[in-house]
Each structure stands twice: as C-alpha cells, then as structure tokens.
Design a protein around this motif. Structure first.
Motif, PDB file in Angstrom:
ATOM      1  N   ASP A 170      44.835   1.035 -62.014  1.00 32.05           N
ATOM      2  CA  ASP A 170      44.154   2.276 -62.377  1.00 32.05           C
ATOM      3  C   ASP A 170      44.413   3.266 -61.234  1.00 32.05           C
ATOM      4  OD1 ASP A 170      42.386   4.372 -62.845  1.00 32.05           O
ATOM      5  OD2 ASP A 170      40.867   3.070 -63.734  1.00 32.05           O
ATOM      6  N   TYR A 171      45.477   4.034 -61.377  1.00 29.70           N
ATOM      7  CA  TYR A 171      45.917   4.916 -60.292  1.00 29.70           C
ATOM      8  C   TYR A 171      44.905   6.032 -60.023  1.00 29.70           C
ATOM      9  CZ  TYR A 171      50.366   2.527 -60.950  1.00 29.70           C
ATOM     10  OH  TYR A 171      51.339   1.567 -61.050  1.00 29.70           O
ATOM     11  N   GLY A 172      44.293   6.539 -61.078  1.00 33.34           N
ATOM     12  CA  GLY A 172      43.298   7.585 -60.895  1.00 33.34           C
ATOM     13  C   GLY A 172      42.102   7.101 -60.107  1.00 33.34           C
ATOM     14  N   ARG A 173      41.632   5.904 -60.417  1.00 32.07           N
ATOM     15  CA  ARG A 173      40.480   5.341 -59.712  1.00 32.07           C
ATOM     16  C   ARG A 173      40.804   5.070 -58.250  1.00 32.07           C
ATOM     17  NH1 ARG A 173      37.833  -0.553 -61.112  1.00 32.07           N
ATOM     18  NH2 ARG A 173      36.194  -0.537 -59.489  1.00 32.07           N
ATOM     19  N   ARG A 174      42.003   4.534 -57.999  1.00 33.61           N
ATOM     20  CA  ARG A 174      42.374   4.267 -56.602  1.00 33.61           C
ATOM     21  C   ARG A 174      42.574   5.572 -55.836  1.00 33.61           C
ATOM     22  NH1 ARG A 174      44.276   0.575 -52.838  1.00 33.61           N
ATOM     23  NH2 ARG A 174      46.047   1.253 -51.562  1.00 33.61           N
ATOM     24  N   GLN A 175      43.189   6.548 -56.465  1.00 36.62           N
ATOM     25  CA  GLN A 175      43.406   7.821 -55.778  1.00 36.62           C
ATOM     26  C   GLN A 175      42.076   8.451 -55.378  1.00 36.62           C
ATOM     27  OE1 GLN A 175      44.813  11.451 -57.903  1.00 36.62           O
ATOM     28  NE2 GLN A 175      46.623  11.271 -56.577  1.00 36.62           N
ATOM     29  N   ALA A 176      41.051   8.259 -56.201  1.00 33.91           N
ATOM     30  CA  ALA A 176      39.733   8.824 -55.901  1.00 33.91           C
ATOM     31  C   ALA A 176      39.134   8.239 -54.627  1.00 33.91           C
ATOM     32  CB  ALA A 176      38.792   8.590 -57.082  1.00 33.91           C
ATOM     33  N   THR A 177      39.585   7.053 -54.227  1.00 37.13           N
ATOM     34  CA  THR A 177      39.087   6.447 -52.981  1.00 37.13           C
ATOM     35  C   THR A 177      39.803   7.008 -51.756  1.00 37.13           C
ATOM     36  OG1 THR A 177      40.698   4.619 -52.911  1.00 37.13           O
ATOM     37  CG2 THR A 177      38.700   4.295 -54.239  1.00 37.13           C
ATOM     38  N   GLY A 178      40.857   7.793 -51.995  1.00 39.91           N
ATOM     39  CA  GLY A 178      41.627   8.344 -50.875  1.00 39.91           C
ATOM     40  C   GLY A 178      42.745   7.437 -50.416  1.00 39.91           C
ATOM     41  N   LYS A 179      42.989   6.352 -51.160  1.00 44.25           N
ATOM     42  CA  LYS A 179      44.030   5.405 -50.767  1.00 44.25           C
ATOM     43  C   LYS A 179      45.336   5.687 -51.502  1.00 44.25           C
ATOM     44  CE  LYS A 179      40.994   1.698 -49.233  1.00 44.25           C
ATOM     45  NZ  LYS A 179      40.663   0.257 -49.318  1.00 44.25           N
ATOM     46  N   SER A 180      46.409   5.199 -50.929  1.00 45.64           N
ATOM     47  CA  SER A 180      47.740   5.521 -51.428  1.00 45.64           C
ATOM     48  C   SER A 180      48.018   4.874 -52.784  1.00 45.64           C
ATOM     49  CB  SER A 180      48.800   5.061 -50.411  1.00 45.64           C
ATOM     50  OG  SER A 180      50.088   5.349 -50.867  1.00 45.64           O
ATOM     51  N   ILE A 181      48.677   5.642 -53.667  1.00 45.49           N
ATOM     52  CA  ILE A 181      49.107   5.111 -54.959  1.00 45.49           C
ATOM     53  C   ILE A 181      50.624   5.185 -55.110  1.00 45.49           C
ATOM     54  CG2 ILE A 181      46.941   5.736 -56.099  1.00 45.49           C
ATOM     55  CD1 ILE A 181      48.537   8.097 -57.368  1.00 45.49           C
ATOM     56  N   GLY A 182      51.298   5.779 -54.151  1.00 41.70           N
ATOM     57  CA  GLY A 182      52.737   5.974 -54.270  1.00 41.70           C
ATOM     58  C   GLY A 182      53.448   5.746 -52.965  1.00 41.70           C
ATOM     59  N   SER A 183      54.771   5.786 -53.042  1.00 37.03           N
ATOM     60  CA  SER A 183      55.586   5.491 -51.874  1.00 37.03           C
ATOM     61  C   SER A 183      56.263   6.736 -51.330  1.00 37.03           C
ATOM     62  CB  SER A 183      56.647   4.437 -52.232  1.00 37.03           C
ATOM     63  OG  SER A 183      57.468   4.924 -53.281  1.00 37.03           O
ATOM     64  N   GLY A 184      55.545   7.867 -51.356  1.00 33.13           N
ATOM     65  CA  GLY A 184      56.114   9.084 -50.798  1.00 33.13           C
ATOM     66  C   GLY A 184      56.537   8.909 -49.354  1.00 33.13           C
ATOM     67  N   ARG A 185      55.744   8.167 -48.600  1.00 30.37           N
ATOM     68  CA  ARG A 185      56.091   7.873 -47.205  1.00 30.37           C
ATOM     69  C   ARG A 185      57.393   7.088 -47.130  1.00 30.37           C
ATOM     70  NH1 ARG A 185      52.847   6.845 -42.477  1.00 30.37           N
ATOM     71  NH2 ARG A 185      50.957   7.076 -43.725  1.00 30.37           N
ATOM     72  N   MET A 186      57.559   6.155 -48.091  1.00 32.58           N
ATOM     73  CA  MET A 186      58.762   5.336 -48.088  1.00 32.58           C
ATOM     74  C   MET A 186      59.970   6.130 -48.546  1.00 32.58           C
ATOM     75  SD  MET A 186      59.637   2.180 -47.338  1.00 32.58           S
ATOM     76  CE  MET A 186      61.115   2.811 -46.554  1.00 32.58           C
ATOM     77  N   GLU A 187      59.785   6.996 -49.537  1.00 31.78           N
ATOM     78  CA  GLU A 187      60.884   7.841 -49.986  1.00 31.78           C
ATOM     79  C   GLU A 187      61.407   8.682 -48.828  1.00 31.78           C
ATOM     80  OE1 GLU A 187      62.362   8.056 -53.156  1.00 31.78           O
ATOM     81  OE2 GLU A 187      61.237   6.205 -53.390  1.00 31.78           O
ATOM     82  N   LYS A 188      60.492   9.237 -48.055  1.00 28.49           N
ATOM     83  CA  LYS A 188      60.887  10.011 -46.880  1.00 28.49           C
ATOM     84  C   LYS A 188      61.558   9.108 -45.856  1.00 28.49           C
ATOM     85  CE  LYS A 188      59.072  12.998 -43.217  1.00 28.49           C
ATOM     86  NZ  LYS A 188      57.853  13.622 -42.630  1.00 28.49           N
ATOM     87  N   GLY A 189      61.053   7.864 -45.750  1.00 24.54           N
ATOM     88  CA  GLY A 189      61.590   6.932 -44.772  1.00 24.54           C
ATOM     89  C   GLY A 189      63.046   6.581 -45.035  1.00 24.54           C
ATOM     90  N   VAL A 190      63.384   6.200 -46.272  1.00 21.97           N
ATOM     91  CA  VAL A 190      64.772   5.835 -46.563  1.00 21.97           C
ATOM     92  C   VAL A 190      65.685   7.053 -46.465  1.00 21.97           C
ATOM     93  CG1 VAL A 190      64.259   3.808 -47.969  1.00 21.97           C
ATOM     94  CG2 VAL A 190      64.393   6.051 -49.063  1.00 21.97           C
ATOM     95  N   ASP A 191      65.121   8.218 -46.733  1.00 22.83           N
ATOM     96  CA  ASP A 191      65.908   9.442 -46.593  1.00 22.83           C
ATOM     97  C   ASP A 191      66.218   9.702 -45.126  1.00 22.83           C
ATOM     98  OD1 ASP A 191      67.246  11.556 -47.857  1.00 22.83           O
ATOM     99  OD2 ASP A 191      65.616  12.948 -47.424  1.00 22.83           O
ATOM    100  N   GLN A 192      65.226   9.472 -44.253  1.00 22.41           N
ATOM    101  CA  GLN A 192      65.452   9.655 -42.820  1.00 22.41           C
ATOM    102  C   GLN A 192      66.444   8.632 -42.271  1.00 22.41           C
ATOM    103  OE1 GLN A 192      61.183   9.575 -41.598  1.00 22.41           O
ATOM    104  NE2 GLN A 192      61.663  11.448 -40.495  1.00 22.41           N
ATOM    105  N   VAL A 193      66.327   7.397 -42.715  1.00 27.91           N
ATOM    106  CA  VAL A 193      67.168   6.329 -42.183  1.00 27.91           C
ATOM    107  C   VAL A 193      68.610   6.463 -42.657  1.00 27.91           C
ATOM    108  CG1 VAL A 193      67.571   3.830 -42.211  1.00 27.91           C
ATOM    109  CG2 VAL A 193      65.253   4.714 -41.907  1.00 27.91           C
TER     110      VAL A 193
END
Length: 327
Positions: A261-284
C-alpha cells in the motif's frame, strides 16, 4: 609521470571522455603528456588496486559475526526502525569485436551490452555506501554486501530490520537472497512498477486515450496495494497485443507479495521508490558512460565505475594516499 598528474587525469576521466582529458592536459601544460591508451591503462591499474582492497574486506569479514535479522518488518509504522538497501542495474553499450580477419566468422556469442548492478547500503553510523562488484568480476556484489553487513552491523545486539527497495530483476533477487536469506522485506519500488505498467499497456491498448484510461485504473489499484483488483481489471480487457498484457499480468502475479500500500507507507514519510538509487546508478555509470556514440569493454566500464564509487564513498584521497601519494 607524477602521482599528481595521474590523480588529476583519473579524476577528470570519471567526468569526461578520455579524448577530452587528453586535450585538456595538453592545453594546460603545452605538452602531449598522455594519450587515450595511457588513461585507459591508468584507470584499469587503479581499479585493480581497488579490487585488492575489496578482496581484503571480504576476507576480513569472514571472521566477523553476522547480525540477526527481523523476519518481517512493519512497513507502515512511522516509528519503526528500518535499515534500507537500494539496488538497481544499469547497462552500457559493448564494444564491437576487433582484430578479426576478413571473412572470419565468430562462433562465440558477443555481448551487445555490459550490465552492472549497484547497491546503496545504509551504514550503522553514516548514510549509505555505494557497492558494486570488482572490475574483473571475481568479487561479486553479494560478497561485498555480505562483508558490509558484518562490518557495519555485526556487533548489533538486537535483530536488524532490513528493507530492500528495488525493481523486479531476477539477478537482484538472487543477490538479496544470498546476502540476507529470507529475512529481508522486499518492496517493489513505485517508479519501476508504474514504468512497467505504462510500457506494457502502451503495447496492449488500441490508442493513447485507451492506454491512459487503463493505466489510471491499474495504477489506482496498485497504489493502494490492491493487486487482485488490478489483475481482475486487466483480465477483463480486450487488448491489441495479448502477449504484452499477459506479460504484465504475470509480472504482477510474480511480485504480488512485494507490492504494498504505497499511499499508506508514503503517509508515514518513508520511502516508496528508488529515486535515490536511480540517481546513484546515474552517478556511478550513466552520466559518464551512456553518452551518444560511446561503447565499452566490460573491464573498462567496471574499472571506471569503481573509481567513481571510491569518490562517492569519500575514499578518493585514501585511495591515492595508499598508493604513496602525499596527502
């Protein structure tokens, strides 16, 4: 050649093409001090030094304890501790074979691309470390991640709540299983899930308008973790491309336990996606190695990636100090 020139060149090589670095050095010094082959040799030699360091980390970790892991993490508890792992793969175009005789037919399979998996692993007293396998593929990403787990978390006295956000790649699942066994909570990240839905429905629908309607319905269900409802909707459709739709149905069924339940998890302020990882592989790799017209040998691509990882992990100065370069 001085350590200073080599360090400067390799720092530039992680950002710009070898030929640009050759031109830059000549412009700044007035001399043709390096060529593309020299830079290639320097990058691969430095990567072998990193490989040796990675092998030492893996060997030393064998004597460290493995922390206990929490079997199941509550993904919707805002106060619950989580140790995050992000992982993703990225590919670059492979170089074509060279030095073939006229009319010679190659019998072995030639790679069209080189794939590299990169992991971001949260540390005990610092944000995240970038991890990837060695340049020669002798040290796997799973082996390095296992060593990192022991080194960073082996002294912990309470079970570790591991949560991995990733895409649906089989190789990534195998690595996670090798490192954590069954005691890791895997979340199929929202970016890859929604991208897969878009791609498969684009091939299935008869028009853009129909694809948008289908996509809205499917993603509306999946955002709430309602996989059964999404599957029921998909099975009621009359697609233009039955195989594309069947592939999407199979994908959702295969990863049903990882769709939350991505909406419920997002409401807790916790990560639901790999935006950090997408940026990471792009940097590497991505920003440097996926430009138009570029192609790579496998070791050349991985070697350059290892240099960038050393920089991103804050180990660039240490890397050169270990080689005898003055601080």
């Amino acid at each position: 050649m001085s350590f200073g020139l080599e360090e400067y060149c390799l720092f530039c090589c992680t950002r710009m093409s070898y030929q640009t670095v050759v031109t830059l050095v000549q412009r700044n010094t007035g001399q043709a001090l390096v060529c593309r082959q020299t830079l290639t040799n320097w990058v691969e030699r430095k990567a072998r030094q990193i490989d040796a360091t990675l092998q030492g980390q893996v060997d030393q970790a064998q004597n460290l304890p493995t922390p206990a892991l929490v079997p199941t993490v509550d993904l919707y508890d805002a106060a619950a501790e989580e140790v995050l792992v992000f992982t993703d793969g990225i590919c670059v175009k492979a170089q074509k074979p060279t030095h073939e005789k006229a009319g010679e037919v190659r019998k072995e399979k030639v790679a069209k691309r080189h794939d590299t998996d990169v992991m971001l692993f949260e540390g005990a007293d610092h944000p995240f470390d970038y991890l990837s396998g060695s340049s020669d593929n002798k040290i796997t990403l799973a082996a390095l991640a296992s060593a990192f787990l022991r080194r960073e978390w082996g002294q912990r006295t309470t079970p570790l709540p591991m949560v991995a956000l990733t895409d649906g790649a089989k190789k990534i699942r195998q690595d996670l299983a090798a490192v954590f066994g069954e005691n890791v909570t895997i979340v199929l990240d929202w970016y890859h899930l929604s991208k897969r839905v878009y791609e498969q429905l684009s091939m299935s629908a008869h028009s853009k308008e129909e694809r948008e309607q289908w996509e809205q319905s499917v993603l509306g269900h999946l955002w709430k973790g309602q996989v059964s409802e999404a599957l029921s909707f998909l099975n009621s459709l009359s697609p233009r491309n039955a195989k594309a739709l069947a592939d999407l149905v199979g994908y959702l069924q295969k990863h049903q336990s990882e769709i939350i339940d991505y909406g419920r998890r997002q409401a807790t302020g916790k990560s639901i996606g790999s935006g950090r990882m997408e940026k990471g592989v792009d940097q590497v790799i991505g920003m440097r190695q996926k430009k138009k017209g570029m192609s790579w040998s496998e070791i050349g691509s991985r070697a350059l990636a290892l240099l960038k990882i050393a920089e991103l992990n804050g180990l660039w100065r240490q890397l050169w100090n270990e080689a005898g370069c003055p601080a």
